[in-house]
Scaffold this motif. Sequence first.
Motif, short mmCIF file in Angstrom:
data_model
loop_
_atom_site.label_atom_id
_atom_site.label_comp_id
_atom_site.label_asym_id
_atom_site.label_seq_id
_atom_site.Cartn_x
_atom_site.Cartn_y
_atom_site.Cartn_z
N GLY A 25 0.79 -1.22 0.00
CA GLY A 25 0.00 0.00 0.00
C GLY A 25 0.82 1.27 0.00
N LEU A 26 2.12 1.16 0.24
CA LEU A 26 2.97 2.34 0.28
C LEU A 26 2.88 3.12 -1.04
CD1 LEU A 26 5.04 3.80 2.08
CD2 LEU A 26 6.80 2.33 1.09
N LEU A 54 8.02 6.75 1.56
CA LEU A 54 7.20 7.96 1.42
C LEU A 54 7.91 9.00 0.56
CD1 LEU A 54 5.80 8.47 5.04
CD2 LEU A 54 4.58 7.54 3.05
N ALA A 55 9.21 9.14 0.75
CA ALA A 55 9.98 10.11 -0.04
C ALA A 55 9.95 9.73 -1.51
CB ALA A 55 11.41 10.19 0.48
N ASP A 82 1.05 8.60 5.05
CA ASP A 82 2.04 9.61 5.42
C ASP A 82 2.62 9.22 6.78
OD1 ASP A 82 0.20 10.41 7.40
OD2 ASP A 82 -0.55 12.08 6.19
N GLU A 83 3.40 10.12 7.36
CA GLU A 83 4.08 9.82 8.62
C GLU A 83 3.10 9.61 9.78
OE1 GLU A 83 7.04 11.80 5.99
OE2 GLU A 83 4.92 12.12 6.51
N GLN A 84 1.88 10.08 9.65
CA GLN A 84 0.90 9.95 10.72
C GLN A 84 0.02 8.70 10.57
OE1 GLN A 84 1.54 13.30 9.42
NE2 GLN A 84 2.92 13.15 11.19
#
Length: 345
Positions: free
Chosen positions: A224-225, A266-267, A231-233
């Motif tokens: 799922g990434l 994420l990046a 995000d980070e949360q």
Amino acid sequence: MTVRPDGRDGNPLTRLDRVEQRSFDRLGRHVGIIGLGAWQLGADWGEVSEGAALDVLTAAVDAGVTFLDTADVYGDGRSEQLIGRFLRSRPGHGLTVATKMGRRVPQTPEAYTVDNFRAWTDRSRANLGVDTLDLVQLHCPPTAVFADDRVFDALDTLVAEGRVAGYGVSVETSEQALTAIARPGVASVQIILNAVRHKPLERVLPAAAAAGVGIIARVPLASGLLSGRYDEQTTFPENDHRTFNRHGEAFDVGETFSGVDYDSGLAAVRRLAPLVGDDRTMAQFALRWVLDQPGVTVVIPGARSAEQARRNAEAAGQPALTDVELAAVRATYDELIRPQVHDRW
């Protein structure tokens, strides 16, 4: 081999006919290029009700999916049983169902015997409600299994006895895949391949294409990434492997986010996001990248909702990525991801 029916005989095409088909040469079967991975329907992804699971199967198949991938260990048979219920509701369905075996026992090479194979496949046949399994795969077995002639003789016995129509392997590493591809009876190799896992492109996909072995690309969205929704949360339930296996506590860490550090992933997604545009989602972009790799037979994204299943299936109709887009994925991988994962699997 690729088949693209064009309807030039004047007959209107059905939704299924319009989905590009590719072949498992050693099985003698064609499947739509987008399949459905059914791990989510069993366990380890948070709760998915029976109704939701059947809705996922319905949405996927109605959108043109013809290949379903499951395993006897997903929910200890729950995923297989749900697929069996679905199959009974669709007589003459024309689907290919692949399952996997071997992860319900301690992972020792000694467990991979013909008697165990018979017992495991009998259980899967009962769960799915079929006399013959379309495709059974060894489920990421110990490396020693791939070099054991007796294992593959036992798999040939299953075919001779009519328990299975064909067999393949699901692997963790490229070296395991190459060893399996050299086996004349292996019809398919299932391997992690996505925009943040490129190593199979180097040797595995070319070797499989040369041998006529199908490639089933799993974890195409890196758990799922690569959907672009996290995000980070973001947090995941306690019974979701993205919580309990983030560092490989339960099984190979490469199965969770493809082994990529979450923040690095994420990046990478944020770098690629501007390429996506308005006519597709980030997930569809990522799925299309997998489909554009020569040698891929079918890609098997999972889904926890009917909408996810439909949107994933729609990636089959997206245009191929441009050279600029492919180069951007390659550069992102090389700069942000390669040092973490390339030499591990």
